[in-house]
Write a protein that holds these residues in place. Structure first.
Motif, PDB file in Angstrom:
ATOM      1  N   ALA A 111     -28.348 -10.943  83.041  1.00  0.00           N
ATOM      2  CA  ALA A 111     -27.250 -11.884  83.270  1.00  0.00           C
ATOM      3  C   ALA A 111     -25.900 -11.226  83.003  1.00  0.00           C
ATOM      4  CB  ALA A 111     -27.420 -13.114  82.378  1.00  0.00           C
ATOM      5  N   ALA A 112     -25.803 -10.435  81.951  1.00  0.00           N
ATOM      6  CA  ALA A 112     -24.542  -9.764  81.625  1.00  0.00           C
ATOM      7  C   ALA A 112     -24.150  -8.778  82.720  1.00  0.00           C
ATOM      8  CB  ALA A 112     -24.674  -9.043  80.282  1.00  0.00           C
ATOM      9  N   TYR A 113     -25.121  -8.068  83.270  1.00  0.00           N
ATOM     10  CA  TYR A 113     -24.812  -7.139  84.364  1.00  0.00           C
ATOM     11  C   TYR A 113     -24.286  -7.904  85.576  1.00  0.00           C
ATOM     12  CZ  TYR A 113     -25.347  -3.701  88.046  1.00  0.00           C
ATOM     13  OH  TYR A 113     -25.113  -2.854  89.116  1.00  0.00           O
ATOM     14  N   ALA A 114     -24.902  -9.036  85.868  1.00  0.00           N
ATOM     15  CA  ALA A 114     -24.447  -9.833  87.011  1.00  0.00           C
ATOM     16  C   ALA A 114     -23.020 -10.330  86.799  1.00  0.00           C
ATOM     17  CB  ALA A 114     -25.397 -11.010  87.233  1.00  0.00           C
ATOM     18  N   PHE A 115     -22.714 -10.811  85.602  1.00  0.00           N
ATOM     19  CA  PHE A 115     -21.362 -11.301  85.330  1.00  0.00           C
ATOM     20  C   PHE A 115     -20.336 -10.174  85.333  1.00  0.00           C
ATOM     21  CE2 PHE A 115     -23.482 -14.988  83.084  1.00  0.00           C
ATOM     22  CZ  PHE A 115     -23.088 -15.930  84.023  1.00  0.00           C
ATOM     23  N   PHE A 120     -19.890 -12.404  92.730  1.00  0.00           N
ATOM     24  CA  PHE A 120     -20.419 -13.576  93.430  1.00  0.00           C
ATOM     25  C   PHE A 120     -19.507 -14.767  93.129  1.00  0.00           C
ATOM     26  CE2 PHE A 120     -22.471 -13.419  89.302  1.00  0.00           C
ATOM     27  CZ  PHE A 120     -22.412 -14.719  88.841  1.00  0.00           C
ATOM     28  N   ARG A 121     -19.591 -15.729  93.981  1.00  0.00           N
ATOM     29  CA  ARG A 121     -18.680 -16.874  93.908  1.00  0.00           C
ATOM     30  C   ARG A 121     -18.990 -17.729  92.672  1.00  0.00           C
ATOM     31  NH1 ARG A 121     -17.611 -20.993  99.022  1.00  0.00           N
ATOM     32  NH2 ARG A 121     -15.814 -22.089  98.117  1.00  0.00           N
ATOM     33  N   GLY A 122     -17.935 -18.053  91.924  1.00  0.00           N
ATOM     34  CA  GLY A 122     -18.064 -18.930  90.763  1.00  0.00           C
ATOM     35  C   GLY A 122     -18.579 -18.258  89.505  1.00  0.00           C
ATOM     36  N   PHE A 127     -19.705 -18.142  83.706  1.00  0.00           N
ATOM     37  CA  PHE A 127     -19.665 -17.405  82.443  1.00  0.00           C
ATOM     38  C   PHE A 127     -19.028 -18.253  81.344  1.00  0.00           C
ATOM     39  CE2 PHE A 127     -17.488 -14.521  79.468  1.00  0.00           C
ATOM     40  CZ  PHE A 127     -18.588 -13.812  79.006  1.00  0.00           C
ATOM     41  N   ILE A 128     -17.982 -18.984  81.681  1.00  0.00           N
ATOM     42  CA  ILE A 128     -17.359 -19.872  80.696  1.00  0.00           C
ATOM     43  C   ILE A 128     -18.336 -20.961  80.253  1.00  0.00           C
ATOM     44  CG2 ILE A 128     -15.537 -21.578  80.350  1.00  0.00           C
ATOM     45  CD1 ILE A 128     -13.769 -19.898  82.191  1.00  0.00           C
TER      46      ILE A 128
END
Length: 297
Positions: A111-115, A120-122, A127-128
């Motif tokens: 998940a951290a790598y994706a963020f 990607f949109r949104g 993340f918030i």
């Protein structure tokens, strides 16, 4: 030609210089002694003869050569076997804790790598939302989760503990690992993309080797929390010997054998020795992980 230091390396150098001063060393020694004395007292007490009343003598008196005959392994033999059988609960704690650490770390890394590196949109809003979940009290989630576990037929199994510790640990893990990933030079990731590497290869070959300090830092926090947990274990797994952790059995001993100090002392020391060993083994990564994402150039 010397390479340019990163922000994290500069912060580590500044921290090392501050902690290397004589005053810092002296204060560290005093704090270490203050924290070590109670542990030493618990260790000595755990070997004392049950006939030696603690109300009439201190544990330090047992260290005198004339009192060495009071030492023995009988207390440990009593709590690890027999009616108390702490050895089985000790194994249960490992069965609960190891997946309870590995599962959230694995999911949080993805998940951290994706963020951090996948556009990607949104993603910022998401993340918030993940970050805000850290303020949700564990207590308000227990009844809905327990109801769902009962509907799934998972209650009183190790699965409910693994899932619960994963759910409660993911927000902090994602936040910590995401901040660390953002400190990785973008040039490394861009160079890997130019060479034709996809996200999977970048994650495994470029990002993951640099994440060891942050992973170790979170592993320490998660291991200590899961190993010392009592509330989640009692709420979701009950007090059955098949799934109850060591902390649950110690809680019963305090209630039913509160006056048996010679049994509580070895039980408490057995419960604390593993977290201490884990922290000492991973301490070299601890400061680097704590500085993840919290430094300025």
């Amino acid at each position: 030609m010397s390479r340019k230091l990163t922000r994290q390396e500069k912060a580590l150098i500044r921290t090392k210089n501050k902690l290397s001063s004589p005053w810092a060393s002296a204060i560290s020694i005093v704090i270490a002694l203050v924290w070590t004395v109670p542990t030493l007292g618990l260790l000595v007490t755990s070997f004392r003869d049950d006939r030696m009343a603690i109300s009439r003598s201190g544990w330090w008196e047992t260290l005198l050569p004339s009192n060495w005959h009071q030492f023995g392994l009988g207390n440990y033999e009593s709590v690890l076997g027999g009616n108390y059988n702490l050895g089985a609960y000790f194994v249960n704690s490992f069965v609960i804790t190891i997946p309870g650490v590995l599962i959230p770390i694995t999911l949080a890394l993805l998940a951290a790598y994706a963020f951090a590196w996948v556009d990607f949109r949104g993603r910022h809003v998401l993340f918030i939302a993940v970050f805000s979940m850290q303020v949700v009290p564990i207590q308000v989630t227990m009844i809905p989760l327990l109801t769902q576990y009962v509907n799934w037929g998972l209650n009183s199994t190790f699965w409910v503990l693994w899932l619960s510790h994963t759910i409660f640990g993911l927000p902090q893990a994602i936040f910590l690992l995401h901040n660390f990933m953002q400190d990785i030079p973008r040039e490394l990731v861009e160079a890997a993309k130019v060479d034709g590497a996809g996200h999977v290869k970048i994650f495994l070959k470029v990002v993951l080797p640099l994440m060891v300090p942050a992973i170790a830092s979170f592993a320490i926090f998660q291991f200590l929390w899961v190993w010392n947990d009592l509330l989640v274990a009692l709420a979701f797994a009950g007090n059955t010997p098949a799934t109850a952790p060591l902390t649950s059995r110690l809680s019963d001993m305090v209630g039913s054998r509160g006056s048996a100090w010679y049994l509580l002392a070895p039980g408490a020391f057995i419960a604390m020795i593993v977290p201490v060993a884990v922290f000492l083994f991973l301490q070299r990564y601890f400061v680097r992980g704590m500085l993840a994402g919290a430094v300025k150039g």
